[in-house]
Scaffold this motif. Structure first.
Motif, short mmCIF file in Angstrom:
data_model
loop_
_atom_site.label_atom_id
_atom_site.label_comp_id
_atom_site.label_asym_id
_atom_site.label_seq_id
_atom_site.Cartn_x
_atom_site.Cartn_y
_atom_site.Cartn_z
N PRO A 48 0.82 -1.21 0.00
CA PRO A 48 0.00 0.00 0.00
C PRO A 48 0.86 1.26 0.00
N SER A 49 0.35 2.30 -0.63
CA SER A 49 1.07 3.56 -0.67
C SER A 49 0.07 4.72 -0.63
N ASP A 50 0.32 5.70 0.24
CA ASP A 50 -0.55 6.88 0.29
C ASP A 50 -0.43 7.65 -1.00
N ARG A 51 0.77 7.54 -1.63
CA ARG A 51 1.03 8.37 -2.79
C ARG A 51 0.36 7.82 -4.05
N THR A 52 0.42 6.51 -4.21
CA THR A 52 -0.05 5.95 -5.49
C THR A 52 -1.15 4.90 -5.31
N ALA A 56 3.54 -2.53 -6.84
CA ALA A 56 3.67 -3.98 -6.96
C ALA A 56 5.15 -4.32 -6.97
N ARG A 57 5.54 -5.29 -6.17
CA ARG A 57 6.94 -5.72 -6.15
C ARG A 57 6.99 -7.24 -6.18
N CYS A 58 7.94 -7.77 -6.95
CA CYS A 58 8.10 -9.22 -7.07
C CYS A 58 9.11 -9.70 -6.03
N TYR A 59 8.84 -10.82 -5.39
CA TYR A 59 9.81 -11.44 -4.47
C TYR A 59 9.86 -12.94 -4.72
N SER A 60 11.07 -13.43 -4.98
CA SER A 60 11.24 -14.85 -5.27
C SER A 60 10.94 -15.68 -4.04
N LEU A 61 10.43 -16.87 -4.28
CA LEU A 61 10.17 -17.79 -3.17
C LEU A 61 11.50 -18.40 -2.74
N VAL A 73 8.70 -15.86 1.09
CA VAL A 73 9.56 -14.96 0.30
C VAL A 73 10.54 -14.28 1.25
N THR A 74 11.67 -13.87 0.71
CA THR A 74 12.68 -13.21 1.54
C THR A 74 13.01 -11.86 0.91
N VAL A 75 12.83 -10.83 1.71
CA VAL A 75 12.94 -9.45 1.21
C VAL A 75 14.14 -8.79 1.87
N LYS A 76 15.00 -8.20 1.06
CA LYS A 76 16.14 -7.46 1.60
C LYS A 76 15.92 -5.97 1.34
N ARG A 77 16.20 -5.16 2.32
CA ARG A 77 16.01 -3.72 2.15
C ARG A 77 16.87 -3.20 1.00
N GLY A 80 16.88 3.28 0.48
CA GLY A 80 16.01 4.30 -0.13
C GLY A 80 14.82 3.72 -0.87
N GLY A 81 14.71 2.41 -0.92
CA GLY A 81 13.61 1.77 -1.67
C GLY A 81 12.31 1.87 -0.88
N TYR A 82 11.20 1.95 -1.60
CA TYR A 82 9.93 2.10 -0.91
C TYR A 82 9.36 0.74 -0.46
N GLY A 83 9.20 -0.17 -1.43
CA GLY A 83 8.49 -1.42 -1.15
C GLY A 83 9.22 -2.31 -0.16
N SER A 84 10.51 -2.51 -0.38
CA SER A 84 11.25 -3.45 0.47
C SER A 84 11.30 -2.93 1.91
N ASN A 85 11.46 -1.63 2.08
CA ASN A 85 11.50 -1.09 3.45
C ASN A 85 10.13 -1.17 4.11
N ILE A 124 20.10 -14.65 -3.45
CA ILE A 124 20.11 -16.01 -2.93
C ILE A 124 18.71 -16.62 -2.91
N THR A 125 17.69 -15.77 -2.92
CA THR A 125 16.33 -16.26 -2.66
C THR A 125 15.87 -17.37 -3.63
N PRO A 126 15.80 -17.10 -4.95
CA PRO A 126 15.38 -18.20 -5.83
C PRO A 126 16.42 -19.31 -5.90
N HIS A 231 16.50 -11.70 -13.41
CA HIS A 231 16.76 -10.26 -13.31
C HIS A 231 15.84 -9.67 -12.25
N TYR A 232 16.42 -9.04 -11.27
CA TYR A 232 15.61 -8.33 -10.27
C TYR A 232 15.42 -6.89 -10.72
N ARG A 233 14.23 -6.41 -10.62
CA ARG A 233 14.02 -4.96 -10.73
C ARG A 233 12.62 -4.65 -10.26
N SER A 234 12.34 -3.40 -10.03
CA SER A 234 11.01 -3.02 -9.57
C SER A 234 10.10 -2.83 -10.76
N LEU A 235 8.86 -3.29 -10.64
CA LEU A 235 7.91 -3.11 -11.73
C LEU A 235 7.55 -1.63 -11.84
C1 LIG Z 1 11.41 -11.68 -10.58
C2 LIG Z 1 11.91 -10.82 -9.42
C3 LIG Z 1 12.22 -11.42 -8.22
C4 LIG Z 1 12.67 -10.65 -7.13
N1 LIG Z 1 12.98 -11.28 -5.96
C5 LIG Z 1 13.43 -10.56 -4.92
C6 LIG Z 1 13.74 -11.21 -3.69
O1 LIG Z 1 13.59 -12.43 -3.53
N2 LIG Z 1 14.19 -10.44 -2.66
C7 LIG Z 1 14.36 -9.09 -2.76
O2 LIG Z 1 14.75 -8.45 -1.79
N3 LIG Z 1 14.10 -8.46 -3.95
C8 LIG Z 1 13.61 -9.14 -5.01
N4 LIG Z 1 13.30 -8.51 -6.20
C9 LIG Z 1 13.44 -7.05 -6.27
C10 LIG Z 1 12.17 -6.38 -5.72
O3 LIG Z 1 11.05 -6.66 -6.56
C11 LIG Z 1 12.29 -4.85 -5.66
O4 LIG Z 1 12.74 -4.39 -6.89
C12 LIG Z 1 13.23 -4.42 -4.55
O5 LIG Z 1 12.75 -4.86 -3.29
C13 LIG Z 1 13.35 -2.89 -4.52
O6 LIG Z 1 12.08 -2.32 -4.38
P1 LIG Z 1 11.86 -1.00 -3.54
O7 LIG Z 1 10.46 -0.55 -3.76
O8 LIG Z 1 12.31 -1.18 -2.12
O9 LIG Z 1 12.91 -0.02 -4.16
P2 LIG Z 1 12.73 0.95 -5.40
O10 LIG Z 1 11.94 0.33 -6.48
O11 LIG Z 1 14.08 1.46 -5.74
O12 LIG Z 1 11.87 2.07 -4.70
C14 LIG Z 1 11.91 3.32 -5.20
C15 LIG Z 1 10.70 3.52 -6.10
O13 LIG Z 1 9.55 3.62 -5.26
C16 LIG Z 1 8.84 4.80 -5.60
N5 LIG Z 1 8.28 5.31 -4.34
C17 LIG Z 1 8.94 5.88 -3.33
N6 LIG Z 1 8.07 6.21 -2.33
C18 LIG Z 1 6.85 5.84 -2.75
C19 LIG Z 1 5.55 5.89 -2.20
N7 LIG Z 1 5.30 6.42 -0.99
N8 LIG Z 1 4.51 5.38 -2.91
C20 LIG Z 1 4.72 4.85 -4.15
N9 LIG Z 1 5.93 4.78 -4.73
C21 LIG Z 1 6.98 5.25 -4.04
C22 LIG Z 1 9.89 5.74 -6.17
O14 LIG Z 1 9.26 6.64 -7.07
C23 LIG Z 1 10.81 4.78 -6.90
O15 LIG Z 1 10.32 4.50 -8.19
C24 LIG Z 1 12.82 -9.25 -7.28
C25 LIG Z 1 12.51 -8.65 -8.51
C26 LIG Z 1 12.04 -9.43 -9.57
C27 LIG Z 1 11.68 -8.77 -10.87
#
Ligand SMILES: Cc1cc2nc3c(=O)[nH]c(=O)nc-3n(C[C@H](O)[C@H](O)[C@H](O)COP(=O)(O)OP(=O)(O)OC[C@H]3O[C@@H](n4cnc5c(N)ncnc54)[C@H](O)[C@@H]3O)c2cc1C
Length: 352
Positions: A48-52, A56-61, A73-77, A80-85, A124-126, A231-235
């Protein structure tokens, strides 16, 4: 089967290291089939996000369907990331999260090959899921090359020690600690990987690490087709917002006439066959969704491979491809979210 959103209860939150947690989910009996997964697959979580509204974030099993009772699933910070934190700070046992069904194609097709698994940090997760599964399902040797900042940041350190103790002949774990050896280099990787150069390679980690591994393995003349990479990245897209919208069903005509600048495609999906006009500049997934066909997808950016399908007849081209390896391409696999037609008449199946 289309990846759909469901609400799952978090049964337990485990602190793995100072900056990583595992979320263990309870799957109700009526969703067991939908949450059946293969080692190496991932879940997409709604955060959830107040802003948007949500992101959506993907996390490997990190769990294995072959030895762990519940999907985890295992999430590492990410600094500065939003979802993982948010996940590390805000989720407690008993919370309900909205989760898409498992997706992804980072899974060995056979379990009896020797494996060289390369991971760094949360990569390491997948790899952990594949490693645990291979120890149970296969008979091959497994080597894990695992890079981390320092000893304290090694996720699953104790589990790995126990697995090596239990399988001393089959499992070798090679740690690369940046605090002791600096960042992994192509030369260092090549030296470490040399004894395992005939193994199938599964690789997951940040770009710098993955590049060092790919360069190191290239020095050993390990063919590209032997290297599978997640490939890990944020959607950037948000499948939850799309999943919440009710799709407007458009009746799929069994023999629709082709438009002037369109090919004709026959699509087998979920046991049904549709024949549709396929405009030359429109991606296959969009065409299917336009016709109300419940095609599988998550990211729509070529990263997740949920929309993978097989070209049985005709020529296509992909705009981008981050998921399929050359061997899969040679078998006719393609990603519907990136595929355009080149022939006039095509046959594509999702049912293989
Ligand atoms: C197939 C796949 C598997 C993955 N598996 C894992 C895994 O097992 N473990 C793991 O740790 N990671 C995994 N990842 C990576 C994970 O999905 C995230 O990319 C990673 O956790 C970073 O996300 P984040 O939101 O913390 O950081 P970022 O994506 O860098 O967060 C910053 C983004 O959030 C936006 N943002 C900031 N604040 C807000 C807000 N309040 N509301 C809305 N948006 C905001 C910003 O604009 C910016 O775009 C995987 C990715 C993929 C594609």
């Amino acid at each position: 089967m289309t990846a759909r959103a469901h609400e799952l209860k978090v049964r337990e939150v485990l602190g793995e290291t100072a900056d990583a947690v595992s979320l263990i989910f309870d799957v109700p009996t009526d969703l067991t089939q939908r949450f059946a997964y293969a080692p190496g697959q991932y879940l997409t979580l709604r955060i959830p996000s107040d802003r948007t509204g949500s992101v959506a974030r993907c996390y490997s099993l990190s769990s294995s369907p072959h030895c762990d009772e519940r999907p985890t699933v295992t999430v590492k910070r990410t600094p500065g990331g939003y979802g993982s934190n948010w996940l590390c700070d805000s989720v407690s046992a008993g919370d309900i999260l909205t989760v898409l069904e498992p997706a992804g194609a980072f899974t060995p097709r056979t379990w009896n090959r020797d494996l060289l698994l390369c991971a760094a940090g949360s990569g390491i997760t997948p790899i952990m899921s594949i490693l645990k599964s291979a120890l149970i399902l296969g008979r091959g040797d497994i080597t894990l090359l695992y890079a981390n900042r320092d000893r304290a940041s090694v996720i699953f350190a104790e589990q790995l020690r126990q697995l090596v103790r239990r399988h001393p002949r089959r499992l070798t774990v090679l740690h690369w600690l940046e605090s002791e050896r600096g960042l992994p280099t192509a030369h260092g990787i090549a030296t470490a990987a040399r004894p395992y150069r005939r193994h199938d390679v599964y690789l997951c980690g940040p770009t710098g690490f993955a590049a060092a591994v790919e360069q190191g393995l290239a020095r050993l003349r390990i063919p590209e087709r032997a290297i599978h990479r997640e490939h890990y990245r944020s959607l950037t897209d948000n499948p939850f917002e799309r999943h919440l919208r009710t799709p407007t069903p458009v009746a799929a005509t069994p023999t629709a006439a082709p438009a002037a600048d369109a090919a004709t495609v026959r699509v087998d999906i979920d046991g049904n066959t549709h024949t549709l006009p396929w405009p030359r500049t429109r991606k296959l997934l969009d065409v299917l969704l336009d016709h109300g066909i419940d095609a599988p997808y998550v990211c729509r950016e070529s990263a997740c491979a949920t929309c993978v399908c097989t070209v049985k007849h005709g020529r296509t081209r992909m705009l981008t491809n981050e998921s399929l390896i050359p061997e899969e391409l040679s078998r006719g696999l393609t990603l519907a979210c990136q595929t355009l037609p080149e022939s006039d008449s095509l046959h594509i199946t999702f049912d293989e």
